[in-house]
Structures are given as structure tokens and as C-alpha cells.
Design a protein around this motif. Sequence first.
Motif, short mmCIF file in Angstrom:
data_model
loop_
_atom_site.label_atom_id
_atom_site.label_comp_id
_atom_site.label_asym_id
_atom_site.label_seq_id
_atom_site.Cartn_x
_atom_site.Cartn_y
_atom_site.Cartn_z
N CYS A 230 0.85 -1.19 0.00
CA CYS A 230 0.00 0.00 0.00
C CYS A 230 0.89 1.23 0.00
O CYS A 230 2.08 1.17 0.36
CB CYS A 230 -0.91 -0.01 1.23
SG CYS A 230 -2.30 1.14 1.14
N GLY A 233 -2.45 7.35 1.30
CA GLY A 233 -3.76 7.17 1.90
C GLY A 233 -4.69 6.29 1.11
O GLY A 233 -5.90 6.32 1.32
N ASN A 234 -4.16 5.49 0.19
CA ASN A 234 -4.98 4.65 -0.68
C ASN A 234 -5.37 3.35 0.02
O ASN A 234 -4.91 2.26 -0.34
CB ASN A 234 -4.24 4.35 -1.99
CG ASN A 234 -3.87 5.61 -2.75
OD1 ASN A 234 -4.70 6.49 -2.90
ND2 ASN A 234 -2.62 5.69 -3.19
N VAL A 235 -6.23 3.45 1.02
CA VAL A 235 -6.60 2.29 1.83
C VAL A 235 -7.59 1.43 1.06
O VAL A 235 -8.62 1.92 0.59
CB VAL A 235 -7.23 2.76 3.16
CG1 VAL A 235 -7.78 1.60 3.95
CG2 VAL A 235 -6.19 3.52 3.98
N TYR A 252 -6.10 2.00 10.57
CA TYR A 252 -5.91 0.65 10.07
C TYR A 252 -4.55 0.13 10.53
O TYR A 252 -3.74 0.87 11.09
CB TYR A 252 -6.02 0.65 8.54
CG TYR A 252 -7.32 1.27 8.07
CD1 TYR A 252 -8.47 0.51 7.94
CD2 TYR A 252 -7.40 2.64 7.80
CE1 TYR A 252 -9.67 1.08 7.55
CE2 TYR A 252 -8.60 3.22 7.41
CZ TYR A 252 -9.73 2.43 7.29
OH TYR A 252 -10.93 3.00 6.91
N VAL A 267 -2.10 2.92 10.33
CA VAL A 267 -2.25 3.64 9.07
C VAL A 267 -3.29 4.73 9.29
O VAL A 267 -4.43 4.45 9.67
CB VAL A 267 -2.68 2.71 7.93
CG1 VAL A 267 -2.94 3.52 6.65
CG2 VAL A 267 -1.63 1.64 7.69
N PRO A 269 -5.10 7.40 7.10
CA PRO A 269 -5.23 7.79 5.68
C PRO A 269 -5.07 9.28 5.42
O PRO A 269 -4.48 9.66 4.40
CB PRO A 269 -6.65 7.31 5.34
CG PRO A 269 -6.92 6.20 6.28
CD PRO A 269 -6.25 6.59 7.56
N SER A 270 -5.58 10.13 6.31
CA SER A 270 -5.50 11.57 6.05
C SER A 270 -4.06 12.06 6.07
O SER A 270 -3.76 13.12 5.51
CB SER A 270 -6.33 12.34 7.09
OG SER A 270 -5.78 12.20 8.39
N GLY A 272 -1.55 10.00 5.00
CA GLY A 272 -0.90 9.34 3.87
C GLY A 272 0.28 8.48 4.25
O GLY A 272 1.15 8.24 3.40
#
Length: 293
Positions: A230, A233-235, A252, A267, A269-270, A272
Motif C-alpha cells: 500500500c 492514503g490509498n486504503v 488501520y 495507518v 489515511p489523512s 498518507g
Amino acid sequence: MPIELQTEDRLEYTFFPNASGLLQFRVRAPNDAHIALSPSASEATPMYEVFIGGWGNSKSVIRKNRTKPDVAEASTPGFLNPDEFRGFWIRWESGLISVGHEGNAAPFLEWRDFEQVPIEYVGVCTGWGATGAWIIEEARGGAPAMGSRGNFSNVCWVAARNGEVPPRAFAGGEDNGEPVYVARANFNGGLIPGKLVASHGTAYVPWGGQENAVPEYEVLCDFPGNWIACSGGNVPPNAVTAGQSEEGEPLYVGRVVHDGSLTVGKVQPSHGVVYIPYGGTELGFQDYEILVQ
């Protein structure tokens, strides 16, 4: 069979049993489709309310105990329509309440309550100038994977403390030959994923630029998941939701190799990145592996 009903402009809930952890429904209304999640067939305390298309069909919120301030909100202009049915789902598991569109696994509204109110009934109503037509899917035991990211119904977290490793704990990393287990803990208003190193007698979570030791934690157990590459922020939609930040953002489980150690962290996301707790500090990495089901 689905439940079909009409609601008047009265803000009076019609309740029906649903302890499945998932509500799937379609509603036709110009604004203010309200849903109650309650331990009884009434407006009880505690209970939750989800308002979709409130404030002139401009935003949606989660409210607890019928009091302000709202615990979560999102800008949702035009989500409801007076001429056509719009589909939604609401999921509740381990205190996490998630709200999303039919057919979309990612929630547009989410909040965790550490009180974890037992939900046995769901109610629906309309108001503020709106009437509604509802089609509510039959409650089923065990929620399907269309709900919130992470499918909490298949994830087992076991409470432990002071370096204890529960049976069938999930090892997500390794440090000097010792397993590093996937853990999480309440810390500074959030539920933060991190790592358990048994020989240290504690778990660690990354927060505020530091590696924070937490003697009481939960460990991921009986988990059949996998790790995939990964970035940023591409969860992916099947990522395991393990907690949330103090501001309500879902977190995550990720991992990365650093200084010869395969270390587990969170993780966000905001931001990244994956953050790992290591060597007393919180370190961020844009490229990492994320835990999925």
C-alpha cells in the motif's frame, strides 16, 4: 421479507427489533431521515441517532442520548431525494457506528463510543417538513461485508496486560527473532493500533511523535488475514479497521521494515502514511503493507 412503511412529519420513531449489527434500508424523503439505535423499543438512555439529510438535506450527523453537540457529522448535500429511493446502511460493532451508501463499502460517517451500548431495536422517522417512504431489509444474524471497512464481525480482539499474549494471537512482525503481535489500546481519546512485544511487558502505540508504552491493551487473535502493499492514503476497502483517532478518523493496521525489524503500527489515511512505534519515537512511512481480510 422487507419492511415497508410510511413515516409522517412528526419526529416520532417506529421501532422494530434488530440486534444483527447491521441495518440496510432505502428511503424516499426530501430531508431528515432519522434512525434510532436503542437497547429498547423506545427512546431510551443511552441510545444513538443518525440523521441523514438534515439541515435542509445538507449534512448528516450521529447524536448520542438526544443531546448536542453531535458526536460526528459530515457534509452530505443532496443525499436524499423526494422522488426516488436512496439506499444506505448503518453498522454497529464494538462501539463503532458506521453509516454508508448502498453498494459502497466506505462509510461517509463514522464514530466510536467506548461505552458500547447494546443495540436491540432500530427506529425510523421523518420530520422538519419531511415525510418518508422506507424499505427496510430483514435483519439477519451476522452482517455481510458490505458494511464498514474492516468487517468488524470477523475480527477478534482479546484484552490483555503487562506483556500477556492471548492464545492464537496474530503475529504481524518480528524484532530480533521475537514475534511482534498486532495490538491496539485506548490512548489520549483514541483507539490506536500498535504492537505488542511480550518480552518488554507492554504494548506500544505511535502517537504525538512518540513510542508510547501501554500496559493494558487488546491483541488481534484468530485472524486469517493477509498483508498487501500500500502507499499513501490509498486504503483498500477490505482493510481491517482497528481503531480511530481522537478526532474520529478510522485507523488501520500497517507494517514496515525499519532498522532490521518488521514493525507494526497504525495507518492514518489523512496523513498518507503508516506510523510505527520504534526506538522511543513515532516514525512515518509512505510505502508500507496494510492488513486486509
